[in-house]
Design a protein around this motif. Structure first.
Motif, short mmCIF file in Angstrom:
data_model
loop_
_atom_site.label_atom_id
_atom_site.label_comp_id
_atom_site.label_asym_id
_atom_site.label_seq_id
_atom_site.Cartn_x
_atom_site.Cartn_y
_atom_site.Cartn_z
N LEU A 162 -20.58 46.25 14.14
CA LEU A 162 -21.73 45.75 12.80
C LEU A 162 -20.71 47.43 12.13
CD1 LEU A 162 -25.00 44.74 14.87
CD2 LEU A 162 -23.15 43.73 13.28
N PRO A 163 -21.50 47.49 10.95
CA PRO A 163 -20.71 48.72 10.36
C PRO A 163 -22.46 49.42 10.34
CG PRO A 163 -21.95 46.64 8.87
CD PRO A 163 -21.76 46.46 10.24
N VAL A 164 -22.08 50.94 10.61
CA VAL A 164 -22.77 52.57 10.41
C VAL A 164 -23.35 52.50 9.34
CG1 VAL A 164 -23.51 54.30 11.99
CG2 VAL A 164 -22.08 52.25 12.81
N ALA A 165 -24.47 52.99 8.90
CA ALA A 165 -24.83 53.72 7.80
C ALA A 165 -24.20 55.21 7.86
CB ALA A 165 -26.04 53.65 7.27
N PRO A 166 -23.78 55.45 6.60
CA PRO A 166 -23.01 57.00 7.03
C PRO A 166 -24.08 57.87 6.78
CG PRO A 166 -23.46 56.24 4.94
CD PRO A 166 -23.43 54.77 5.71
N GLU A 167 -24.54 58.98 7.77
CA GLU A 167 -25.33 60.08 7.44
C GLU A 167 -25.38 60.77 6.43
OE1 GLU A 167 -25.35 61.95 11.41
OE2 GLU A 167 -24.74 60.92 12.73
N ALA A 168 -27.23 61.34 6.53
CA ALA A 168 -27.41 62.12 4.77
C ALA A 168 -27.13 63.39 4.80
CB ALA A 168 -28.51 61.76 4.88
N GLN B 194 -33.44 47.11 14.61
CA GLN B 194 -33.19 47.69 14.99
C GLN B 194 -31.41 47.65 15.49
OE1 GLN B 194 -34.77 51.38 16.03
NE2 GLN B 194 -35.95 50.07 15.62
N PRO B 195 -30.26 46.39 15.15
CA PRO B 195 -29.45 46.20 15.65
C PRO B 195 -27.70 46.93 15.77
CG PRO B 195 -28.92 45.21 13.14
CD PRO B 195 -29.90 46.24 13.91
N GLN B 196 -27.25 47.46 17.22
CA GLN B 196 -25.88 48.18 17.47
C GLN B 196 -25.21 46.82 18.20
OE1 GLN B 196 -27.44 51.28 19.65
NE2 GLN B 196 -28.45 52.52 18.01
N GLY B 197 -23.67 47.20 17.28
CA GLY B 197 -22.52 46.79 18.22
C GLY B 197 -21.53 47.31 17.33
N ALA B 198 -20.48 46.73 17.89
CA ALA B 198 -19.47 47.89 17.57
C ALA B 198 -18.67 47.10 16.98
CB ALA B 198 -17.60 47.29 19.08
N TYR C 280 -27.43 40.36 22.48
CA TYR C 280 -26.96 38.48 22.76
C TYR C 280 -25.77 39.24 22.57
CZ TYR C 280 -26.87 39.00 17.59
OH TYR C 280 -26.91 39.47 15.54
N SER C 281 -24.74 37.48 22.79
CA SER C 281 -22.67 37.56 23.22
C SER C 281 -22.51 36.25 22.94
CB SER C 281 -22.54 38.28 24.29
OG SER C 281 -22.87 39.30 24.89
N PHE C 282 -21.77 36.26 21.70
CA PHE C 282 -21.04 35.17 20.93
C PHE C 282 -19.59 35.08 21.44
CE2 PHE C 282 -22.07 37.33 17.71
CZ PHE C 282 -20.70 36.91 16.88
N VAL C 283 -18.67 34.17 21.34
CA VAL C 283 -17.39 34.32 21.36
C VAL C 283 -17.27 33.46 20.14
CG1 VAL C 283 -15.43 33.08 21.85
CG2 VAL C 283 -16.88 34.20 23.79
N ALA C 284 -16.49 34.50 19.48
CA ALA C 284 -16.23 33.61 17.61
C ALA C 284 -15.25 32.81 17.66
CB ALA C 284 -15.98 35.46 16.76
N ASP C 285 -14.33 32.93 16.52
CA ASP C 285 -13.78 31.85 16.34
C ASP C 285 -12.62 32.16 16.61
OD1 ASP C 285 -15.09 29.66 15.76
OD2 ASP C 285 -15.21 29.69 13.13
N THR D 185 -26.34 44.79 20.91
CA THR D 185 -27.30 44.71 21.46
C THR D 185 -28.57 45.33 20.69
OG1 THR D 185 -27.07 47.62 21.33
CG2 THR D 185 -26.95 46.09 23.63
N TYR D 186 -29.81 45.67 20.84
CA TYR D 186 -31.60 45.62 19.60
C TYR D 186 -32.22 46.28 20.25
CZ TYR D 186 -32.43 41.29 20.69
OH TYR D 186 -33.41 40.26 21.52
N ILE D 187 -33.17 46.85 19.37
CA ILE D 187 -34.76 46.89 20.02
C ILE D 187 -35.45 46.86 18.97
CG2 ILE D 187 -34.91 49.33 19.27
CD1 ILE D 187 -36.93 49.85 20.69
N ALA D 188 -36.72 45.84 18.61
CA ALA D 188 -37.41 45.55 16.95
C ALA D 188 -38.81 46.08 17.90
CB ALA D 188 -37.30 43.79 16.99
N ASP D 189 -39.00 47.09 16.73
CA ASP D 189 -40.53 47.27 17.34
C ASP D 189 -41.37 47.98 15.93
OD1 ASP D 189 -39.37 49.99 16.77
OD2 ASP D 189 -39.26 50.95 18.45
N GLN D 190 -42.47 49.09 16.02
CA GLN D 190 -43.17 48.85 14.78
C GLN D 190 -41.90 49.63 13.28
OE1 GLN D 190 -42.76 50.67 17.47
NE2 GLN D 190 -43.25 53.21 17.15
N ASN D 191 -40.70 50.21 14.09
CA ASN D 191 -39.47 50.58 12.84
C ASN D 191 -38.93 49.66 12.29
OD1 ASN D 191 -41.05 53.68 13.24
ND2 ASN D 191 -39.77 53.95 14.99
N GLY D 192 -38.94 48.56 12.92
CA GLY D 192 -37.98 47.10 12.11
C GLY D 192 -37.18 47.08 13.07
#
Length: 116
Positions: free
Chosen positions: A110-116, A104-108, A82-87, A95-102
């Motif tokens: 959005l914050p990304v969790a640090p790798e363990a 999972q959104p991605q976007g420039a 999905y896309s939108f024009v913000a204020d 972009t996302y996938i939703a499956d048995q793993n929940g």
């Protein structure tokens, strides 16, 4: 408890989930001046797709299908964006996938969790 013969099938649940998501997307509040310029949907027993575009630059596309039909681990997989024009005038896309793993959104933006 509901007898197993009266419980909805996974396909019926699939249709119910799609209709609920579609209604939510269709009814989502947009800027008062926005109009729907394109709306497409296809629903089949084991898959669906839809697309929505509005005059203010908002868009939503999604397709989903059942995986492992008839098996114990039968589940729905949905992919979309999905896309939108913000204020601030920027267009943001997720972009996302939703499956048995929940979900999972991605976007420039959005914050990304640090790798363990």
């Amino acid at each position: 408890l509901i007898p197993s013969s009266a419980q909805p099938t996974i396909k019926m649940k699939f249709v119910i989930v799609f209709v609920a998501l579609f209604a939510l997307a269709y009814a989502a509040p947009a800027a008062p001046e926005a109009e729907i310029v394109e709306l497409r949907s296809e629903v089949e027993p084991e898959k669906y797709s839809y697309s929505l575009k509005t005059s203010d630059g908002t868009s939503k596309d999604e397709e989903g299908h059942l995986e492992n039909v008839g098996a114990e681990d039968e589940h729905i997989v949905a992919r979309g964006s999905y896309s939108f024009v913000a204020d601030d005038g920027q267009t943001y896309t997720v972009t996302y996938i939703a499956d048995q793993n929940g979900f999972q959104p991605q976007g420039a933006h959005l914050p990304v969790a640090p790798e363990a």
